[in-house]
Design an enzyme around this catalytic site. Structure first.
Site, PDB file in Angstrom:
ATOM      1  N   ARG A 103      20.440 -15.893 -25.626  1.00  0.00           N
ATOM      2  CA  ARG A 103      19.801 -15.682 -24.309  1.00  0.00           C
ATOM      3  C   ARG A 103      20.382 -16.641 -23.265  1.00  0.00           C
ATOM      4  O   ARG A 103      20.370 -16.361 -22.072  1.00  0.00           O
ATOM      5  CB  ARG A 103      18.272 -15.835 -24.398  1.00  0.00           C
ATOM      6  N   LYS A 124      28.318   1.891 -13.440  1.00  0.00           N
ATOM      7  CA  LYS A 124      29.101   2.814 -12.605  1.00  0.00           C
ATOM      8  C   LYS A 124      30.594   2.512 -12.751  1.00  0.00           C
ATOM      9  O   LYS A 124      31.139   2.594 -13.828  1.00  0.00           O
ATOM     10  CB  LYS A 124      28.600   2.711 -11.160  1.00  0.00           C
ATOM     11  N   ASP A 163      24.984  -5.508  -2.679  1.00  0.00           N
ATOM     12  CA  ASP A 163      25.229  -4.589  -3.797  1.00  0.00           C
ATOM     13  C   ASP A 163      26.564  -3.892  -3.530  1.00  0.00           C
ATOM     14  O   ASP A 163      26.692  -3.085  -2.619  1.00  0.00           O
ATOM     15  CB  ASP A 163      24.067  -3.585  -3.875  1.00  0.00           C
TER      16      ASP A 163
HETATM   17  C1  LIG Z   1      24.002   1.262  -5.580  1.00  0.00           C
HETATM   18  C2  LIG Z   1      23.236   1.104  -6.857  1.00  0.00           C
HETATM   19  N1  LIG Z   1      22.736  -0.111  -7.159  1.00  0.00           N
HETATM   20  C3  LIG Z   1      22.030  -0.315  -8.290  1.00  0.00           C
HETATM   21  C4  LIG Z   1      21.791   0.713  -9.170  1.00  0.00           C
HETATM   22  C5  LIG Z   1      20.983   0.459 -10.409  1.00  0.00           C
HETATM   23  O1  LIG Z   1      21.812   0.338 -11.500  1.00  0.00           O
HETATM   24  P1  LIG Z   1      21.355   0.584 -13.025  1.00  0.00           P
HETATM   25  O2  LIG Z   1      21.008   2.045 -13.134  1.00  0.00           O
HETATM   26  O3  LIG Z   1      22.516   0.158 -13.819  1.00  0.00           O
HETATM   27  O4  LIG Z   1      20.141  -0.274 -13.244  1.00  0.00           O
HETATM   28  C6  LIG Z   1      22.314   1.979  -8.908  1.00  0.00           C
HETATM   29  C7  LIG Z   1      22.082   3.079  -9.863  1.00  0.00           C
HETATM   30  O5  LIG Z   1      22.345   4.239  -9.589  1.00  0.00           O
HETATM   31  C8  LIG Z   1      23.051   2.190  -7.712  1.00  0.00           C
HETATM   32  O6  LIG Z   1      23.564   3.383  -7.383  1.00  0.00           O
END
Ligand SMILES: Cc1ncc(COP(=O)(O)O)c(C=O)c1O
Length: 395
Positions: A55, A207, A182
């Site tokens: 962890r 992704k 993000d």
């Molecule tokens: C721009 C974006 N940020 C965060 C996430 C969340 O990611 P996760 O599904 O891996 O938790 C997504 C998921 O589609 C996303 O498109």
């Protein structure tokens, strides 16, 4: 020793020799053995480098974290079990010694909005939203709210707005707010937010980073000022990625630039083909010279790399026509998620924006005729052929 004892111990805890594996193995051990208590004590006390408990850290994750940090020009990184866990960690870490107040972009992934409203706000943190593509509106919101943290996405979902990240970073910094970005849609090949003044970059590694539709994971990359705090928080909360997923993500990242270059080029071709088709209404794609954020796009995105997401509207279409169109697809996969090697299509009204009321969706510009395409690495002619035959079936 007896067979019961040998079954448990034989063959384990061998010191590796002078050989170094060419790629990082999957380290599944939950804890680590040292010859003496003194050594283990120094590792626990972080006086000596080493691993004691998975962890806290793990060699497979450490390799992925070093890789992600290098690509994003960070000081260090934390590999998490999902993109949402990564966003949560970054926000908690950003707010650790700041005002408990978040100013977020008004166009964010749906689950991120749920995290803000149902978790962060519900635990007493103030949450406000602003149009981060309108710098005057954003500055006014910062002045009024004095947030401890600003949260934006580099390319928004599903209308592909491109935030003026460099200017937002200046405004956030002047106001003493940490900036969390993000970068899932852009990837570090297109944009590296930490180089532009952000404090945290987060990814849904599910992704483009992993890229093959077989991993759920997230990454936070941070600057030097926030790294120790982030790791201490992680030790307490335990959001860490599993070592097998670390391995798959690292393996995926090795081809990220190759995949992304191909996907971006394919997306450019698909977007211009769509724009010339008489059954297609608006096409949303950052290469469009009439894009509302054209100035930021010119300044921030490399020539030819506009991302690999294309959103578009079918003329005079509602849910029935979109279902007919998407049911007719033979190559493009009808599924949620994005960024995989295969092309995927999603109907935002049914999925990512399902919980948003029709009136609010209309205000956001997300119409019933809109679909979102994540363009893959296939031969672009085959992607276009699939769209064309599906459109023929729809009319
Ligand atoms: C721009 C974006 N940020 C965060 C996430 C969340 O990611 P996760 O599904 O891996 O938790 C997504 C998921 O589609 C996303 O498109």
């Amino acid at each position: 020793m007896k067979i019961q004892t040998r079954a448990v111990h034989a063959g384990d805890r061998k010191k590796a020799g002078p050989h170094v594996p060419v790629t990082t193995p999957i380290h599944t051990a939950a804890s680590y053995f040292y010859e003496t208590m003194e050594e283990l004590d120094r590792v626990f006390g972080r006086e000596e480098a080493g691993y004691c408990y998975a962890r806290y850290d793990n060699p497979s994750n450490a390799a992925l974290e070093e890789l992600a940090s290098s690509l994003e020009s960070g000081h260090g990184a934390l590999a998490c079990g999902s993109g949402m866990a990564a966003i949560h960690m970054a926000l908690l870490s950003a707010l650790a010694d700041r005002r408990k107040s978040i100013l977020a972009a008004n166009a964010l992934y749906g689950a991120t909005v749920s995290l803000l409203m149902n978790v962060m706000e519900a635990s007493g943190i103030t949450v406000r939203f602003a149009d981060v593509c309108d710098l005057d509106a954003f500055r006014k919101a910062v002045d009024e709210q004095k947030p401890g943290c600003v949260l934006i996405e580099t390319i928004s979902n599903p209308l592909l707005r491109v935030a003026p990240l460099d200017r937002i970073a200046e405004i956030a910094q002047e106001a003493g707010a940490a900036l969390v970005v993000d970068n899932t849609f852009a990837t570090p090949l297109l944009l590296r937010p930490l180089e532009l003044g952000a404090n945290f970059t987060v990814h849904s590694a599910t992704k483009y980073l992993a890229g093959h539709g077989d991993v759920l994971g997230g990454i936070v990359v941070t600057d030097a000022a926030h790294y120790d705090g982030l790791r201490a928080l992680s030790r307490a909360v335990g959001p860490v990625l599993g070592p097998f997923e670390s391995y798959l993500t690292m393996r995926g990242i090795k081809t990220l630039p190759l995949r992304m270059e191909r996907q971006c080029a394919n997306a450019c071709r698909v977007a211009s083909w769509l724009a010339s088709h008489d059954a297609i209404g608006r096409v949303y794609f950052p290469a469009d010279p009439a894009h509302p954020d054209a100035a930021a796009i010119r300044r921030l995105l490399p020539q030819g790399l506009y991302g690999a997401m294309v959103s578009f509207e079918l003329k005079d279409a509602g849910r029935d026509e979109i279902f007919r169109f998407m049911n007719a697809l033979r190559l493009i996969v009808r599924a949620t998620s994005l960024g995989d090697v295969h092309s995927m299509m999603l109907y935002p009204v049914m999925s990512s924006h399902r919980e948003v009321s029709p009136r609010h969706r209309e205000r956001m510009g997300i119409r019933d005729s809109l679909v979102r395409l994540s363009v893959g690495i296939e031969a672009v002619e085959d992607i276009i052929e699939d769209l064309e035959q599906a459109l023929r079936h729809t009319r």
